[in-house]
Structure formats: structure tokens, C-alpha cells
Design a protein around this motif. Structure first.
Motif, short mmCIF file in Angstrom:
data_model
loop_
_atom_site.label_atom_id
_atom_site.label_comp_id
_atom_site.label_asym_id
_atom_site.label_seq_id
_atom_site.Cartn_x
_atom_site.Cartn_y
_atom_site.Cartn_z
N VAL A 91 -8.35 -7.22 -10.00
CA VAL A 91 -9.06 -7.09 -8.73
C VAL A 91 -8.81 -5.70 -8.13
O VAL A 91 -9.73 -5.09 -7.57
CB VAL A 91 -8.61 -8.20 -7.74
N LEU A 92 -7.57 -5.21 -8.27
CA LEU A 92 -7.23 -3.93 -7.66
C LEU A 92 -7.42 -2.74 -8.60
O LEU A 92 -7.23 -1.60 -8.18
CB LEU A 92 -5.77 -3.95 -7.18
N LEU A 115 -8.51 3.13 -1.12
CA LEU A 115 -9.02 2.28 -2.20
C LEU A 115 -9.17 0.82 -1.76
O LEU A 115 -9.95 0.08 -2.34
CB LEU A 115 -8.08 2.36 -3.41
N ARG A 116 -8.40 0.43 -0.76
CA ARG A 116 -8.52 -0.95 -0.26
C ARG A 116 -9.66 -1.12 0.74
O ARG A 116 -10.04 -2.23 1.08
CB ARG A 116 -7.21 -1.38 0.44
N LEU A 117 -10.12 0.00 1.31
CA LEU A 117 -11.05 -0.10 2.43
C LEU A 117 -12.44 0.46 2.13
O LEU A 117 -13.43 -0.06 2.60
CB LEU A 117 -10.49 0.66 3.65
N GLN A 118 -12.49 1.57 1.37
CA GLN A 118 -13.74 2.31 1.30
C GLN A 118 -14.75 1.80 0.28
O GLN A 118 -15.95 1.83 0.55
CB GLN A 118 -13.42 3.79 1.05
N PRO A 119 -14.32 1.31 -0.89
CA PRO A 119 -15.32 0.91 -1.89
C PRO A 119 -16.24 -0.20 -1.35
O PRO A 119 -15.85 -0.97 -0.47
CB PRO A 119 -14.48 0.40 -3.06
N SER A 120 -17.45 -0.24 -1.88
CA SER A 120 -18.45 -1.17 -1.34
C SER A 120 -18.12 -2.63 -1.64
O SER A 120 -18.77 -3.52 -1.12
CB SER A 120 -19.83 -0.82 -1.90
N ASP A 121 -17.12 -2.88 -2.49
CA ASP A 121 -16.74 -4.27 -2.77
C ASP A 121 -15.42 -4.64 -2.08
O ASP A 121 -14.74 -5.58 -2.50
CB ASP A 121 -16.64 -4.51 -4.30
N ARG A 122 -15.06 -3.93 -1.03
CA ARG A 122 -13.83 -4.22 -0.29
C ARG A 122 -14.14 -4.45 1.17
O ARG A 122 -15.03 -3.81 1.73
CB ARG A 122 -12.84 -3.05 -0.41
N ARG A 123 -13.41 -5.36 1.79
CA ARG A 123 -13.51 -5.57 3.23
C ARG A 123 -12.11 -5.85 3.77
O ARG A 123 -11.21 -6.28 3.02
CB ARG A 123 -14.39 -6.78 3.57
N CYS A 124 -11.93 -5.63 5.06
CA CYS A 124 -10.66 -5.97 5.70
C CYS A 124 -10.96 -6.35 7.14
O CYS A 124 -11.82 -5.74 7.79
CB CYS A 124 -9.70 -4.76 5.62
N PHE A 125 -10.28 -7.35 7.64
CA PHE A 125 -10.49 -7.82 9.01
C PHE A 125 -9.14 -8.08 9.67
O PHE A 125 -8.20 -8.53 9.02
CB PHE A 125 -11.29 -9.12 9.02
N ALA A 126 -9.10 -7.82 10.97
CA ALA A 126 -7.86 -8.08 11.70
C ALA A 126 -8.17 -8.73 13.04
O ALA A 126 -9.24 -8.52 13.62
CB ALA A 126 -7.09 -6.78 11.93
N PHE A 127 -7.22 -9.51 13.52
CA PHE A 127 -7.27 -10.01 14.89
C PHE A 127 -6.52 -9.03 15.81
O PHE A 127 -5.43 -8.54 15.45
CB PHE A 127 -6.57 -11.37 15.00
N PHE A 128 -7.11 -8.80 16.97
CA PHE A 128 -6.47 -8.01 18.02
C PHE A 128 -6.44 -8.83 19.30
O PHE A 128 -7.24 -9.74 19.50
CB PHE A 128 -7.25 -6.72 18.28
N ILE A 133 0.88 -1.17 0.00
CA ILE A 133 0.00 0.00 0.00
C ILE A 133 0.91 1.22 0.00
O ILE A 133 1.72 1.40 0.90
CB ILE A 133 -0.92 -0.02 1.23
N HIS A 134 0.76 2.09 -1.01
CA HIS A 134 1.77 3.12 -1.23
C HIS A 134 1.46 4.44 -0.54
O HIS A 134 2.33 5.29 -0.39
CB HIS A 134 1.94 3.36 -2.73
N SER A 135 0.19 4.67 -0.15
CA SER A 135 -0.18 5.97 0.40
C SER A 135 -1.53 5.83 1.09
O SER A 135 -2.20 4.80 0.99
CB SER A 135 -0.29 7.01 -0.71
N TRP A 136 -1.93 6.91 1.75
CA TRP A 136 -3.25 6.92 2.38
C TRP A 136 -4.36 6.83 1.33
O TRP A 136 -5.40 6.21 1.58
CB TRP A 136 -3.42 8.18 3.24
N ASP A 137 -4.13 7.42 0.17
CA ASP A 137 -5.14 7.31 -0.88
C ASP A 137 -5.26 5.87 -1.35
O ASP A 137 -6.36 5.37 -1.61
CB ASP A 137 -4.77 8.22 -2.07
N ASP A 138 -4.11 5.22 -1.45
CA ASP A 138 -4.08 3.82 -1.83
C ASP A 138 -4.83 2.98 -0.79
O ASP A 138 -5.63 2.10 -1.13
CB ASP A 138 -2.61 3.37 -1.92
N LEU A 139 -4.57 3.28 0.47
CA LEU A 139 -5.26 2.56 1.55
C LEU A 139 -6.77 2.72 1.43
O LEU A 139 -7.54 1.77 1.57
CB LEU A 139 -4.79 3.09 2.91
#
Lengths: 415, 415, 415, 415
Positions: free
Chosen positions: A237-238, A197-210, A189-195
């Protein structure tokens, strides 16, 4: 605001901030360790433990090695004491004799690590400490043995029952998101804008364990694309100009990146559980999802082809796919496990080799490691357990019929 | 809404609720245990672990004893294997030989307990399991030895660094509050109205420790009264017609009740840390607070007076105070520790014996156990560590001058 | 997680608590009002507004009447000023002339109420103030006119877009739950144990509307039972020995109690929206739910039967059902609206009269008001809008075929 | 923990997401408006309101102007109806006549805006709608009159009692932070790294007001630097290589940037309240803070100097400071208010002119607008009300002795 909103309340934080200002203790660190392990340790322990952790944080590598060697040597088990307690235990298996054996058989450094962990925020410090140990201790048996104690405790502390799965979104705290940027290990991930794009569109998800004791540090995370059909190219995909679909309209969830975040938790496996939980969560949230696959690199393919002197015409996608299938299904290590490390991970989780694609990762890294080929591993919850068992006990690799045919064709044609 | 607002999100819950509906596995429990410990355990473990926990929950005491004995006998260490690995280790302290020793020296039942803990909610189940074990296993050495393994793991899981301090108020969730009512062990709470009187007035506070994996279960809690001056009567502290003062106007915080909530965590000590953290928090919140004391029972006083054939004229408050002081400062067990269990706890924390009062608890229980006498232990953060060390190493009891004089007077007058 | 996780943070609260300690202002309240409306009001307003609200809270009814009359008379519109501004406006519809008209046409008391509302917590104080006004002002035209201004502002402040729907469960804060006990208006909740029976079982739900400025005060709540089939007896619905089913196994959601909580919000309608949102939420959470009905009292039935000299043989359930159907479908007020107030509410929401039951509420109240009869109103989201429109414009009552037949039979048989 | 921990719960969101998919209504928008205002509006209103808001969002400026003109003309008051109702009211001030007057005197468009606001998320849509209106309606009296209705409703909805103050930190959600970057109007934030420098260091704070119905949109925010002493240069305050101090060690809080975020809330003043609340909060959190000042631009200085043909030798800092003091204390508009807009804001809040500095903002903008001069306004909570009153009623400007002397010196020397 922290992701564990009230877990560590303001008041709670303030107290420890106060504690941080404690007067600096100038005694040698080994004396502090002795103090922490001693009689007064139970009550004054927090302050001493804090001193040790702060002192460690300021050390250079040479000093850290000294610290580790002290733990490895001076705080090891005494074989004589173990034998003695074992003798007594064998003569009479009582509460007292078992307790004496347990005490003798556990090196004091384990208790030290537990006592250090009393301090607020110490868990993360100890995870970083182990990262140092793994880096500095590779060549020394005693330090590798010490690492077994860290690992033993961490396996208990980072027990699956204590982990918390959290969605990561563009609404997550920035101090968490900057770690996602930093830790992404598969497709940078190259920048906050890039990030975004990985998180905000309605066809993207991200999950983490804490872990509750490290609420600001993701342990592992997975990035998901929701698609129509199984994709065969990570660039597609990207692609920013793709047609973005609404999550509930998708039929396929694609795990296109899984990254471990903590070097100090190496060998404490979460990936298996993460994927299964995310599959279960997504299935519950979006009933339209019927297929759960990865889009994974094949990091060992090029080297294997080279070694076995195989090659595929860059123009002939099918030839490359046949070779990739043959590699994934047949290339084994001496211990019978698959040659490919990513394959070992997913097959070990009970997934099956589903599809292979040529021209699927045309980045320099993708072309270099696998001539652009990628693979989908399929996670079918109803088969994971069965697949895993056959893989673990008999080394059997689950694969789709198509993959088997490709591999067979490759062996027939030698290409 | 749970006190850990988002820790266990709706989605998270839903998944496990789904899992709860898993088809019932009819195999004998020992077979399930073997399955969980076996090769497939890593992947299918959650489902099997859930089965075992559910199966256990439905057992009667006889079956539970059978279950515990199975763990105690079939999943114990093998002394021969330990000795063998120890021999190898002594011949060469390598990574491999240390790992082999560690494996041999830890009974498989510890790994079993860890694997059971993977299931959502299992931590509380395991705590209850240990409560059963403590109740059923008193007479059997093997079961007491098994308990050492539980205790060993719990000490690691309930490490102080993982505990979360939460204020308990009238705004806390009802399902938490009903547990406060149930667990109050010192001065019973008779109804919800009674509970409100302990929580809602501006001169009352309550704090509890929680563990993130058991967010609905307090582990230990303390009730606090904010007062002007050190009180000498618990009935006056709890009197509904007292003058209620605003917290910030108080100069004294009185810990008048401390209750452990989980029988299955016996011997895993939190009380020490709880009081110290609450003292620190209250001091930060209300700078006007200068004195932190308990108002504690003296449960052993009457029995000690009886045994030593001492008595105090019920009309003579000073005589009773002298006897109480003498008891607290001089009555010792054979091991040199104070005779009184509450004294042992607070002195062990580094508190000092501050004041004694006659007519301080005129409830039947108070009159019976200590002829109505109570004691204040003083928590002075700056002295805790010093006091604790002298108590732990030399058995020295910290006490105010007044207490020393009372005790001395008692010895002089034999009353 | 939303940024509102700690909407009312500790710091936030502390500030206002500090403000509460402001020195008491001894000027007459009308002077304070003048002050708040004057030049300095914008900056010093918070403190003055706080004084007025505190002063009001300490008034007896006579003083409150005086306060209200001051607002009604001294802070009313000036008809002359309105006329003057209207004349100017008609001569030229400019920004300035419209602004002048707006200013003249709004009584200053509206601005007073808005300025009082600046104070933290004032919204609830103003709602209670209006409750007083409704109680004390019934006989006076000027006070009823004043109430129109309160109502106008409240309709804006309690706009549907600002309301928040919250599930109420046994995990809700105790200080909210005690209000549920206090406000339940249909089937009384007698104790905390009784409350738990309404909230905790897996076949029970409860939802309330809140306003962000009154987070501790439910505005209206509804209690829901999840059942198999449409129930015909409230005692059976509430029976402790009923077979409790799992929510997801139910096919019917029964709204058996709806209670308004704030007398001061009379006439600001939320019930309509509450039911529709709860229907939508439950349908999304449990796809098995296909029927959404109320189990409602028929409070006007007995009086109507008496008035029209009708009676039903207590043994003849069908006769009572016929009468109830006829009452609900045909008994009208002079304005054409149904005679029964509960019917007016649900029919106004677009529900339809679905089933009637004899022996459905055998409590003294139920027997007295409706000879034990109750009715189900059906909420079919797809028909609400259509039903509502025909009811609102043509007074047409939506009803099931069965109900129509019962009513027709009653008219035929005159019973 | 507040009941608002999940004010916008998943379920809540899901419902509205479902509603978003409503079938598109193709009727003309004026027909939809009529529908929303009509009989069925109460029940089916949400869906129609949603249609209107979506339809509006897709309009171009010409269509928006058409929409606004429709509201301005067709939904205005009827002067005849107002007069008629006023006549009746004057003949008898009854509840009914007052209600009739209220109805006539409020234009139907106000009710339209209230009904549009029922939709989840509509408040932000309406705020943006007003931003359009302000932009497009400048030249038309009727549209400016329409704006008065928006403003009237917004003043009620964004009542101070409904606003929530939130700290903004590096742990805030990214989607909030990107708005801070976008809205910063005084000293631009150039990147996420730049933003982190404004939020993360221990000597930086940021606070924003939010409205519960627009939780993702800050309304106004202020950036604060914690310093030792009153700073005289914004470049030094923002310098990356400054000595960062711990918040509790600071004695001065500097408000160096205040930015309004919503063009559609122009004229609804929050800045006054924001600063006072932040002063109160910081004072409570850090008792060491004794001075609260701004570091503000003097945007009108250069133009004023030009106009009055004054100039200061760039080398002579004192001359510039004298001129700045004179400008701030004596330059007035025809209405007697200070010429400088920033001065008007802070003096209107009750602050006083405290210090002026030359070379304080050496950015191109700073040099251009004020030859590099800046000013500190002092917020002394104990004087705000008094200062404000004298400013508001008598136009008196509060200033330090030093400032008065500088201004006097400037007038004497004509420089």
C-alpha cells in the motif's frame, strides 16, 4: 494561515497578545485559585485564570503534583454537605432544594476548570494538564478521582456536535502537518518528503477532527489509501513504485492508520465517529467506492500464540491465517471482550472481521507482534448499528464466512 | 457564504443533508429516548438523536410539556442511589467510589441532552428547547429543576473560551443581518435601509458573539457609535443628518444598544465579556479613542418617581437630571442591589455612572419610562475589576463626582 | 483551504485607506497625466494615479468630455511614427525593429490606462470611466476610437481565465445582494423580501461572475429555478404559492433571468461562459438534472408582427405559438442574423430553440413586447459547439422538431 | 470576510477536473491553433485551448522550438496589411479605420495567447511557456520578437493592481512553503527545519506577491529580520543562537533576501512595489519600526577591484569599506547606470546607499564576490520618489554622508 481562517481574527489575536503582557502576580497559586473562585472572579477572572495557567506551565512535576493534590483535597465535595442537601431535597423536591443539591454534589474544582477555560487558548492548556495528571496520578486514588472531573468536563466540551472534520492535504498549514508527522503512531512518518507521499498522490487521503477552541491541534486523524480491491500488505500500500490510480477510479478505501493526538483526551472517544464520517464523506465524493476496510495490525497475536503454545510454519501462510482468524474470533478476555485491543475498537464500532493476510506487515514490529499477519475490518454503514448492538449486548463478533471457516479449520487442526 | 467560511464545509453539509432523509421512526418518543440511552446508543446514537430532535420540533405545547415532564420525573436522580453511593464513598474515597457517586448524583437527563447534542445543528435545537422549557415550566418545581440541568450544561458549552467575537457589517451575510434586525431589543430597526444606517457609515460599528456550533446565530450583539465627546441624546446619535466622522477621528465609543438574541440562553451571561472585548478591540484599532461609554435607558426611573411621589418640571432639565442621579445612586432593592436593572448590569460589570441627560430619549418609550432621561456608564478598563469587586462585595456604586453632586443636590432639595 | 481565504486582509485594506489620505495635488490633470507617463512614474506612480482617478471622479460631464478628448487626441498614435517604424521593420525584422513598431503602433493612452490601474480599486473606477465614455462619446469618432483601446485592455484584464464563478445565496454579503437587487434587469426585484424569495427556497439558485480586482462587484449573474419539467410561464415559476421542491428532486434547471451588471464592460462577453459553467456545476451537484433550458422573453415579436401586419387572436394560444416559432426561426436582419436579440445571444452560444408558450409572461411588459409569449432555449452541452459553429458560419438555427413544425404551419397558414 | 474566502471552491475545481478528462484530439497542433482562432473558437475554445496547452506540455525542446517558430512566423503581423490600414486611417480617422488599424497592427499570436488563457490554470502554463521561449529563443530575432508579445500581455495581466500581497508564515500551506525553499535565491534554505527558522521566530517575517489566477505560485518574496539597529552581518542576522526579540520591540526591519520565483516573468518588475508595500505594512503593524534597510550583497565588487587592479588588505576592514563605497557610488556602466546590478535595482526604487560593512558575508560566495562586504540600502518612504526621479533623469545616486566620505577617502587614497 490557520485552518480556521477567520475564526480567530487578527484583531482577536492581538487583543490576547496584549493581555499576555499583563504584570506578573506573585501571590501563591492557591491564593490565585481562591481569587478566581471568589466574588470578583466573574469580572477579573480572565487575568487571574491566565496567571494560573502560566504559573502551571512553568511548574516541575513535583509542583504539579502539589497543584493536583490541592484540587483533589481542598476542592473536593463535602460528603456532609451533600448528605444535608440530599435530606432537604428528599423532604421536598423544589427548584431550590435541587439547586442546593446540585451545588453540593459538584466539587468546586469543576467550576475552577471551567473558569480557567475562559482564557483564550486555555482549552489546549487544560488538555495538557490532564495529560500530566494521567501520568503523575496513576497511584493515587484522589488524583484518579480528580481525573474523573476533568474527564466529565472534557466529554461535554469535546461533544461530537462540536467537532469539525477537516481534510489534511499537502496544502494544509505546515504547523498542522508537523503535528501529523509527530503524532503518527502506527506507521511512522520519517520526513517531510515521507509526509508528502502520504498526502499528495491522487490515491491518498487524510482526515482529522479538530475542536474550534484548539484550531491548531488535530485531535485524531486517519490516513486512507484508495485502491482497486482489498489490499493484503501495508508495504505494498505504501510502496512508492506502486501504480498510482486516480481517486475516482478506486473501488476500495483502506484506513491504514488511525492516530490519537492528545494524551490528555484519553478515554474521550472520537475514533468511532471519525471513521463513520470519513466513510460517509468519501462515499459521497466518489460514488465508485463500494468497499471500506481497514488494514489493521493484530498486536496481540504473537503473545497469544506464545501463551497457548501455538506456532505456524513461517512458510505456511495459510496456517498463520487460520491462527489469526481463530485468535480474532475466539480469544477473549475474562469480561468476554476480544483479547485483541484493535479488534475491540473496530468491533465496538460495528465493523466486521473481513480478511486476514500473512506477510502483510514485514516490518520488524509487524513480524514481532503478529508474525507479519494483518487483518481487514469491514465498515458497512448499513450493518454498523446492528453489529454494534449484538457485540455490545451479547459479545457476538461479526465476521465474514471466510473468516469463520478459517477459524473453524484452525480449531479442528489445532493450528 | 457562512460567516464561518470553512468550518462547515460543503462536504460536511452534504453528509448531514443525506442523513436528514433517514426513514422516519414511528416508535413512541420515550422508547427512542430509552434507545438513545441504551447500549447501542453509542454507535446508532446520531440517527436516534436526530429522530428525537425532529419529533420534538413538531410537537405542540402540550406534547412538549409531556416531554419535559418525562425528563423531569423518569430521568431524575434517585435520592436512594445517591445516598447509597455517598455512604460507600465516605467509607473509602477511592476512584471507584467517587465514580459511582458521580454517576448517581448526575440525573440521566444530562447525559440525554449531551447525546442529543451529537447531531449536527442540535445545539441550536437544544437552545430553543430550553426557551420552550422556560416559557412552559414556570409554575412547576420539577420543570424548573430540569432547567437547572440545561443551564448547567449550557454554562459549560457556552464557556467564554469557546465564544468567537465577530464584527457585523454591511458586508456580513444577509441571513445573519436579518437576525440583527429581528433581535434588536433597544432601539428597533425598521427595515434593511435602517439597518444599513446602523452598519455602513464610517462612524458605526457592530459586534456579536457566536458559538462555533451555531455559526448562523448571533448570541448577543452591541451597536457602537463613534463620536467626538460623550453624547447626551440617542436621537442625535442616530440622526441621519448628523455629521458623519471617520472612525479614526473619533475620541469616544458609545455603546448605544446591547441585545441578547437567544431566549434559551437566559442566565448564561455574555454581555459583560462582550463589552470588555469590544472596548479592547476598538482601543487597539483606533488609538484615538479615549472614552468608552454607554448611552443607556433608565427603565425604572418613572415608576420609582411615581412610587415616591417625586416629579420634575418638564421644562427643568436640571431637576430631572438630579432625580435621575439620585435614583441611580441610591434606589436599592431589598437585597441591596440597585433598583434599576440596566444599572445592575453595568455596575456589575465594573462600569461607573458617568453622566445623566434630560431630553435624551424623546421617543414615546423613552418619555414614558424615564421622562426622556438617559445615562452614560463609563467603561474604564483599568478600573473595572476594582469597581466590580467593591460593588459585588460591598454594594458600592462607582460614580463620577458630577453624579454624586447631582444626587446629593437632589436629596437636599427633595427634587 | 486556499491561500486566498483572506485575499483582501485587514492589513491590506488599512494600507490603502492610509494612502487615500494623501495630500491633494492641485496641478492641472493633464500635468498629472504627463507626470504619470514620465520618468518618475514608475515609483511615484501610485500616488499620481490615485490623484487622477480621484480628480476624474469629481468631474462633471463637460470636464469628463475634456478629459476623454485629451486622451483621444494628445495620446493617440502618430501615423508618421508608425509608418517610419514599419519601414524599418520591413527592411529587417529584428527584435529592435519589432519593438519599435510595437511601441509606435500602441497609443500612449493604453499605457496610461494600465498605469492608472496600479491603484487599489482602480479597476472598478476604470470600468465606470468607460461607462461614461460610452455614454458621452457616441457621436465622436475620436472618442469611439478611444473606446476601442479601453475595450482592448478590458478584454485582456477580464479574460475568462481570471473570472471567478460564485454562488449567490441568502448567506451572501448584504453589500453584494443589494447590487443584485439593483442590477436585475429582466424581472425586477422589488424588496429584500422579494430577493429572499429568489435565493432562499430549496428550488432556487443564483450564480455570478466576479473579477478578483473587483471583489465587491458582480459582473453578470443568472437566476435559476429548479423544476419538474420545462415550465411555460414565468409567473408560475415565480409564484410564491408554488410547490417548492428539493433541489435534488428536480429534473430541469431553468435560467429565467440573466443580467449584466457593469455598463462599462459592454461588449466584453461573459454570458456565454457563465451559462455553460453553471450548467456544468449544477449537473455535477445534482445528477438528477437532465434538462437545462432558459425561459426567455421574445422582445422583438410584437414589433415584428406589427411590421409584417400579422396578428394572433388573443384567445388562440396556438396561433401565437406558431407566429412566435416563425419569428424566431425565420425573421432575419440584413446580415443574416436572427432579428431577435435574445435569440442571437442564445443561438450564438450554441443553444437551440426548444419550446414556445403563449400566456407565459402576462406582465404589462410581457404582453406589450410579445403578446405574452416566451421561449425556452435548450442548452445541451454535447451539442453547443456543433450548433454554434453552424450558426456562426452558415447562420443555421438549431431548433426542436416541434418548433420547426410550428414555424412551418405558420408559414402555411400565414398566421 | 471577503467574498473570496473560497475563491477556488470545491465545485469550481471539480468542474475543471472533469474537463481534464476530455477525449484526446489527435489533429496536428497547428490545426488546433487554427481551430481556436476560428469561428467556433468562441464557444468550443476552452476544450481546444486545453488540448493545445496539454500538447505543449508534452513537447521536447525541438518541438517547442517548432511551436514557437510557427507563432513567430505564421501568426505575425502583415506589414502590408498594417500599411494599408494605416493609409486608410490617415485619410480619415474614424472608428472603423482605427479599429482596422488596431486589428492589423496586433499580431494574431497575441489573440492566441489570450484565448489559451481562458483555461483554468492556463496562466501558469503560459508563464512556463515564456520561460521556455526565453531559454530557447535567445539567438533568433523572430523568437525574441515573439517574446515581446508575451511580455506585452503579461505586463497587462500582472498589472500591479491585480497582485495580492500575502504574509508567508509557518502556518502557510506546505505546497507554498516548498516553493519558498525551492525559489530562495540569495541565502539558500537547506531543509524544512531551516525554513522554520526563517518563518517562525517572533523576529522574522516573510511576504510574497501572488496573482489570483496562480494562487499556488508565489511571484516574488522577501524575507525580513526585525532587529535593534542596522545589522552588519548576514551570518549574525541568521544565527540560531541570536537573542530573539519580539517584533514590536524592534526598531529596524531588514530585508535580507529578495527572490523572484518565475523565470517566465523576467522583466515584469514587482520587486519595487513589493518592498514599498511591505515597508508600509510593517510600519502600520509595528509603530516602533523607524528604519527600513536591506542587507544586500555587492555581487560586482570583486570583479571590479580585479579589473581596476585594486585590492584591500584582508585585515583592514576600513579599506574594504572605502573601496565598496567608491564602487557603489562611482562605478558606472557605459550608459551611466551603476555597475552593480543590486545597486541598480534598489537605487532605481529610490533607496539610498546607507552603510557598508566588511566581514558581513563570510560564506564562500560572499567572500568570492565581494571579499565579504555587504551594503544596507535605506528605504525612506518620504524620499523614494525624489531619489528615484533624480536617479532616473540625472543618474544621481542617493547616499548617506558617511558613504560619501568613505568613497571620497577611497579616491584620495586610491584604496
Amino acid at each position: 494561515m490557520s485552518i480556521f481562517a477567520d475564526l480567530l481574527s487578527t484583531v482577536f489575536e492581538r487583543r490576547y497578545r496584549g493581555a499576555d503582557r499583563a504584570t506578573h502576580d506573585t501571590r501563591p497559586i492557591n491564593e490565585l485559585i481562591a481569587d478566581l473562585m471568589g466574588a470578583a472572579g466573574e469580572v477579573s477572572g480572565m487575568a487571574v485564570a491566565k496567571q494560573i495557567i502560566d504559573r502551571y506551565a512553568a511548574m516541575d512535576d513535583t509542583q504539579k503534583l502539589g497543584f493536583f493534590r490541592h484540587l483533589a483535597e481542598a476542592m473536593n465535595i463535602s460528603a456532609a454537605a451533600v448528605r444535608e442537601s440530599l435530606d432537604v431535597y428528599e423532604q421536598g423536591q423544589t427548584f431550590a432544594s435541587y439547586r442546593a443539591f446540585m451545588t453540593a454534589a459538584e466539587p468546586p474544582r469543576q467550576e475552577l476548570i471551567r473558569r480557567l477555560n475562559q482564557v483564550h487558548g486555555a482549552t489546549h492548556s487544560l488538555v495538557r494538564m490532564r495529560a500530566d495528571l494521567l501520568r503523575l496520578g496513576r497511584e493515587e486514588d484522589a488524583l484518579q478521582a480528580l481525573d474523573l472531573d476533568f474527564r466529565h468536563l472534557f466529554a461535554s466540551w469535546f461533544n461530537r456536535g462540536f467537532l469539525v472534520l477537516r481534510p489534511i492535504s499537502w496544502e494544509s498549514p505546515a504547523h498542522i502537518l508537523e503535528k501529523i508527522i509527530a503524532y503518527e503512531a502506527v506507521h511512522a512518518i520519517h520526513s517531510w518528503d515521507d509526509l508528502r507521499l502520504r498526502l499528495q498522490p491522487s490515491d491518498r487521503r487524510c482526515f482529522a477532527f479538530f475542536h474550534p477552541a484548539m484550531p491548531d491541534e488535530p485531535l485524531i486523524f486517519v490516513e486512507v489509501a484508495l485502491t482497486m480491491g482489498v489490499p493484503g500488505s501495508v508495504q505494498k500500500v505504501l510502496a512508492e513504485d506502486r501504480k498510482v490510480i486516480d481517486g475516482p477510479d478506486a473501488n476500495t478505501a483502506v484506513f491504514y492508520s488511525i492516530s490519537n493526538c492528545q494524551a490528555g483526551l484519553a478515554g474521550i472517544s472520537f475514533g468511532n465517529l471519525l471513521i463513520k464520517q470519513v466513510v460517509a464523506d468519501l462515499a459521497a465524493e466518489m460514488p465508485g467506492l463500494t468497499t471500506f476496510v481497514t488494514l489493521s495490525p493484530i498486536p496481540g497475536l504473537s503473545r497469544w500464540m506464545e501463551r497457548d503454545d501455538l506456532s505456524a510454519d513461517p512458510e505456511d501462510a495459510d496456517a498463520l491465517r487460520r491462527l489469526a482468524a481463530r485468535y480474532l474470533l475466539t480469544a477473549k478476555r475474562p469480561d468476554g471482550m476480544p483479547h485483541d485491543p484493535v479488534a475491540r475498537f473496530h468491533l465496538g464500532n460495528g465493523a466486521e472481521v473481513h480478511q486476514v493476510h500473512a506477510g502483510a506487515d514485514v516490518s520488524p514490529k509487524g513480524l514481532s507482534q503478529s508474525a507479519g499477519a494483518m487483518v481487514n475490518y469491514l465498515y458497512d454503514l448499513s450493518k454498523l448499528s446492528h453489529n454494534h448492538e449484538r457485540f455490545a449486548t451479547a459479545g457476538e463478533i461479526a465476521a465474514s464466512g471466510e473468516l469463520r471457516q478459517l477459524a473453524a479449520a484452525s480449531e479442528r487442526t489445532h493450528a
